[in-house]
Every structure is written in C-alpha cells, then in structure tokens.
Design a protein around this motif. Sequence first.
Motif, PDB file in Angstrom:
ATOM      1  N   ILE A 172     -36.133   9.255 114.161  1.00  0.00           N
ATOM      2  CA  ILE A 172     -36.985  10.311 114.730  1.00  0.00           C
ATOM      3  C   ILE A 172     -36.601  11.668 114.154  1.00  0.00           C
ATOM      4  CG2 ILE A 172     -37.526  11.553 116.865  1.00  0.00           C
ATOM      5  CD1 ILE A 172     -37.236   8.833 118.337  1.00  0.00           C
ATOM      6  N   LYS A 173     -35.294  11.926 114.078  1.00  0.00           N
ATOM      7  CA  LYS A 173     -34.829  13.207 113.537  1.00  0.00           C
ATOM      8  C   LYS A 173     -35.151  13.355 112.057  1.00  0.00           C
ATOM      9  CE  LYS A 173     -30.841  13.756 116.646  1.00  0.00           C
ATOM     10  NZ  LYS A 173     -29.354  13.776 116.699  1.00  0.00           N
ATOM     11  N   LYS A 174     -35.028  12.265 111.318  1.00  0.00           N
ATOM     12  CA  LYS A 174     -35.220  12.335 109.867  1.00  0.00           C
ATOM     13  C   LYS A 174     -36.686  12.466 109.486  1.00  0.00           C
ATOM     14  CE  LYS A 174     -34.107   9.985 105.552  1.00  0.00           C
ATOM     15  NZ  LYS A 174     -33.429   8.823 104.920  1.00  0.00           N
ATOM     16  N   HIS A 175     -37.555  11.736 110.179  1.00  0.00           N
ATOM     17  CA  HIS A 175     -38.962  11.670 109.765  1.00  0.00           C
ATOM     18  C   HIS A 175     -39.814  12.584 110.652  1.00  0.00           C
ATOM     19  CE1 HIS A 175     -38.186   8.495 106.888  1.00  0.00           C
ATOM     20  NE2 HIS A 175     -37.472   7.874 107.820  1.00  0.00           N
ATOM     21  N   THR A 176     -39.612  13.861 110.515  1.00  0.00           N
ATOM     22  CA  THR A 176     -40.368  14.829 111.317  1.00  0.00           C
ATOM     23  C   THR A 176     -41.834  14.889 110.912  1.00  0.00           C
ATOM     24  OG1 THR A 176     -39.656  16.578 109.795  1.00  0.00           O
ATOM     25  CG2 THR A 176     -38.333  16.246 111.782  1.00  0.00           C
ATOM     26  N   ASP A 177     -42.165  14.337 109.747  1.00  0.00           N
ATOM     27  CA  ASP A 177     -43.559  14.298 109.294  1.00  0.00           C
ATOM     28  C   ASP A 177     -44.289  13.068 109.824  1.00  0.00           C
ATOM     29  OD1 ASP A 177     -42.006  12.569 107.760  1.00  0.00           O
ATOM     30  OD2 ASP A 177     -43.280  12.779 105.989  1.00  0.00           O
ATOM     31  N   LYS A 178     -43.600  12.266 110.640  1.00  0.00           N
ATOM     32  CA  LYS A 178     -44.189  11.061 111.206  1.00  0.00           C
ATOM     33  C   LYS A 178     -43.914  11.042 112.706  1.00  0.00           C
ATOM     34  CE  LYS A 178     -43.003   9.141 106.792  1.00  0.00           C
ATOM     35  NZ  LYS A 178     -41.916   8.546 106.018  1.00  0.00           N
ATOM     36  N   GLU A 179     -44.633  10.200 113.402  1.00  0.00           N
ATOM     37  CA  GLU A 179     -44.433  10.068 114.843  1.00  0.00           C
ATOM     38  C   GLU A 179     -43.709   8.756 115.096  1.00  0.00           C
ATOM     39  OE1 GLU A 179     -47.287   9.563 118.703  1.00  0.00           O
ATOM     40  OE2 GLU A 179     -47.922  11.049 117.201  1.00  0.00           O
ATOM     41  N   SER A 190     -34.614  -6.325 108.967  1.00  0.00           N
ATOM     42  CA  SER A 190     -33.242  -5.922 109.274  1.00  0.00           C
ATOM     43  C   SER A 190     -33.184  -4.415 109.473  1.00  0.00           C
ATOM     44  CB  SER A 190     -32.323  -6.316 108.118  1.00  0.00           C
ATOM     45  OG  SER A 190     -32.682  -5.577 106.945  1.00  0.00           O
ATOM     46  N   THR A 191     -32.028  -3.917 109.874  1.00  0.00           N
ATOM     47  CA  THR A 191     -31.888  -2.466 110.028  1.00  0.00           C
ATOM     48  C   THR A 191     -32.201  -1.757 108.712  1.00  0.00           C
ATOM     49  OG1 THR A 191     -29.506  -2.711 109.653  1.00  0.00           O
ATOM     50  CG2 THR A 191     -30.241  -2.551 111.927  1.00  0.00           C
ATOM     51  N   GLU A 192     -31.702  -2.299 107.610  1.00  0.00           N
ATOM     52  CA  GLU A 192     -32.006  -1.694 106.303  1.00  0.00           C
ATOM     53  C   GLU A 192     -33.500  -1.786 106.001  1.00  0.00           C
ATOM     54  OE1 GLU A 192     -29.985  -0.048 104.312  1.00  0.00           O
ATOM     55  OE2 GLU A 192     -28.154  -0.405 105.446  1.00  0.00           O
ATOM     56  N   GLY A 193     -34.118  -2.902 106.397  1.00  0.00           N
ATOM     57  CA  GLY A 193     -35.557  -3.059 106.171  1.00  0.00           C
ATOM     58  C   GLY A 193     -36.375  -2.093 106.994  1.00  0.00           C
ATOM     59  N   ILE A 194     -35.961  -1.858 108.238  1.00  0.00           N
ATOM     60  CA  ILE A 194     -36.662  -0.902 109.096  1.00  0.00           C
ATOM     61  C   ILE A 194     -36.549   0.505 108.521  1.00  0.00           C
ATOM     62  CG2 ILE A 194     -36.573   0.212 111.371  1.00  0.00           C
ATOM     63  CD1 ILE A 194     -35.796  -2.566 112.516  1.00  0.00           C
ATOM     64  N   ILE A 195     -35.356   0.869 108.079  1.00  0.00           N
ATOM     65  CA  ILE A 195     -35.149   2.197 107.487  1.00  0.00           C
ATOM     66  C   ILE A 195     -36.043   2.370 106.255  1.00  0.00           C
ATOM     67  CG2 ILE A 195     -33.467   3.626 106.244  1.00  0.00           C
ATOM     68  CD1 ILE A 195     -31.334   2.362 108.126  1.00  0.00           C
ATOM     69  N   ALA A 196     -36.100   1.347 105.407  1.00  0.00           N
ATOM     70  CA  ALA A 196     -36.904   1.427 104.187  1.00  0.00           C
ATOM     71  C   ALA A 196     -38.394   1.520 104.505  1.00  0.00           C
ATOM     72  CB  ALA A 196     -36.623   0.215 103.300  1.00  0.00           C
ATOM     73  N   ALA A 197     -38.852   0.773 105.522  1.00  0.00           N
ATOM     74  CA  ALA A 197     -40.276   0.786 105.882  1.00  0.00           C
ATOM     75  C   ALA A 197     -40.723   2.180 106.293  1.00  0.00           C
ATOM     76  CB  ALA A 197     -40.537  -0.213 107.007  1.00  0.00           C
ATOM     77  N   LEU A 198     -39.916   2.857 107.092  1.00  0.00           N
ATOM     78  CA  LEU A 198     -40.287   4.208 107.513  1.00  0.00           C
ATOM     79  C   LEU A 198     -40.151   5.198 106.361  1.00  0.00           C
ATOM     80  CD1 LEU A 198     -40.069   2.837 110.361  1.00  0.00           C
ATOM     81  CD2 LEU A 198     -39.510   5.115 111.200  1.00  0.00           C
TER      82      LEU A 198
END
Length: 358
Positions: free
Chosen positions: A291-298, A261-269
């Motif tokens: 993308i904006k939040k996880h600048t330490d990831k691609e 789910s959207t919540e699951g995707i957010i949690a996975a990242l």
Amino acid sequence: MTTSDNQNNENIIIREIQDRKAELADNILILCHHYQEDRIYQFADLTGDSLKLARQAAQADKPEYFIFCGVHFMAESADILTGADQKVLLPDAEAGCPMADMATGPEVEAAWQELLTVDNSFQVVPVTYVNSFAAVKAFVGEKGGSVCTSSNAEKVLRWALSRGDKAFFFPDEHLGRNSARALGIAEDEIAVWQRDKVLGGNSEDQIRRARVILWNGFCSVHMEFSAAQVDYWRRKEPGIKVIVHPECRHEVVQSADMYGSTEGIIAALENSEPGSKWAVGTEVNLVKRLIKKHTDKEVHLLSRDSPCKCTTMARITPRALLQTLNSIKEGHPRGQVSVAPEVADKARLSLNRMLDIT
C-alpha cells in the motif's frame, strides 16, 4: 509506562541498532522475510521469501554471521545452504512456524510406514513444502523426494507424479490441493492424511485410488481469508483484481483472479497499471508495504475483520535484534541455529533436487 515512553525507548533501541550495525558491517548480514514489520524490515540487507533468503545467504561468502529475521525453519534452511564457517542467528528462539510444527520428522516417518502397509508395491514420492523442519526435509531427501516452494509447487508435484504412483505432500494441505487441481487432478484422486487417525482417516480403497495424499497442515494466517471476502470486494469495487497466496483454501484461490507466492504477489503489483485496484490475500505486513509503495494504485487487504498477522514472525522485535547484535560485539553470539551434519546432508539432497527440477 505511557505510549510516549514506549516510543522513546524504541527510538533509542533503533538508534543503537543503527550504530551497532555500522560497527559490525563487515561481519554480518541481516536477512528479513517479507512478513516482518517495518521497524525490523528497515534494517534488512537482504529481503525475500524463505527460500530466496536462504539462497542469497548461500551466495554471500563474506559475512561470518547471518541474522535471520524470520522463523526457525527458515534459519535452518540458511544454515544448511551456507558455509561451514558461517553462523546463522535467530533473534528469538521462540519464533517458530505453527504449520511446520504440524509435521515433525517422527510423525511423517510413522505415516509413511503406515501408508506402505496398504500396498508396499506403491511407488510413493514425498514432497515437502519449504515451510518444514530440517528433519522433514532430510526424510524427503533420503526417500528420493523434493522440497518445493509456493512458486514452484505445481512443477515439483508434476515431477513427483512422473516418478511414482503417488505423491505424499506435506505439511500444507491447501498448497498441495491447489497445486494438484492446477495439474488437472480430480478431487476424488486426492486424499487428506489426518494426523492421529488410522490411515490418516482414510479407507484402503481411498489410499489406493489417490494420486496425491495431502497432510492436513495449514497456515493460520492464510486460513483467515474466505471466498465471501472476495465477493465483498467485487461488489464494492467493480474492476478490482484479487490476488491471494496459494496457502489459502481452494475455494478462495478459485474465486480470486490470480494466486502466487509472496514474490509473485509483489511482482504482480509491480507490473500492474497505474490506477488499478487490488485486494491482496496474504500477511498484513506485506500488504501494508505494498500500500505504501504503490501510491498510484488502490491496494487493500482482502480481509476486513481479521488481523492476518503472523504472530510468531512478530517475535523478532527491535530489542531482540539489538540483543543479537550486542552478543556478536561481545564475542558471545546468541541464538545460533545449527542443523546436525547428518541431517543437513540429507536435507540438502531434497533442496538440490528442487533446484534441478526448476
């Protein structure tokens, strides 16, 4: 009007929203779905997927007005779960959900009656995705079924099959199929009910054999993702992880590393390692935010050539939000979504069954 003029006008509207929100702070709560654009999302008091927002609203006993920056069925769920003295406002009455439109209460009831003509000894348990109208949730509540979300669909489907011979799942065919296959149900035990066809386009033998019957609804955004896109990112970025929403086609979910789910995707990242690479198959505004939040990831949007944007969600604009806030200040609130008590009572049964199951 030039682009600069439009931007200046929007900046004025945004400042007015900030001022009005401060004035009304004790009397309102702004709820924003994850698929909203940042120009709306920035004003959220609460954020989440549709059911999380409705639950949060139900737990908030202070505000008189909930401004739901989402689509119509979400506002209905919030109205069902909030207090009788609280009002749910939708800033644009035309912000609907094409998937929900694919399964109206009368259509579902007619299909149910036709299904039972094959053999009325069948014990059929209905399951409706939360992305459905209150009237559909009410029908499910009355028939002993349950609502589900994209995060608990497998659990609710297992419950339904433990209580009957068959589950009738609507309106999203793909969430239903992905959930059924995850439970080990074979493809030849799944039937698709095609709207406007006799027996949904099935033979009586197909209906008798099926353990799960799926309504042929879909989310237009998640239909834009394909297994070929998954293959592209695996070739381009070795080691990339692909995560998709379970409203995607089964072959896309099968090709991905994960789905949720959207919540699951957010949690996975959120829980992934710095430096990890991701291709995400869901609505573009959520992906942009990740993308904006996880600048330490691609982080990439899985699709390279489709907008993957929920156009009905995008009807909630700053201007519409400001008009709603102004209407509250003026004492004539606009855009109230109100579910009739007799419908709300039955719909609440199906929502509460889900909460008991999960």
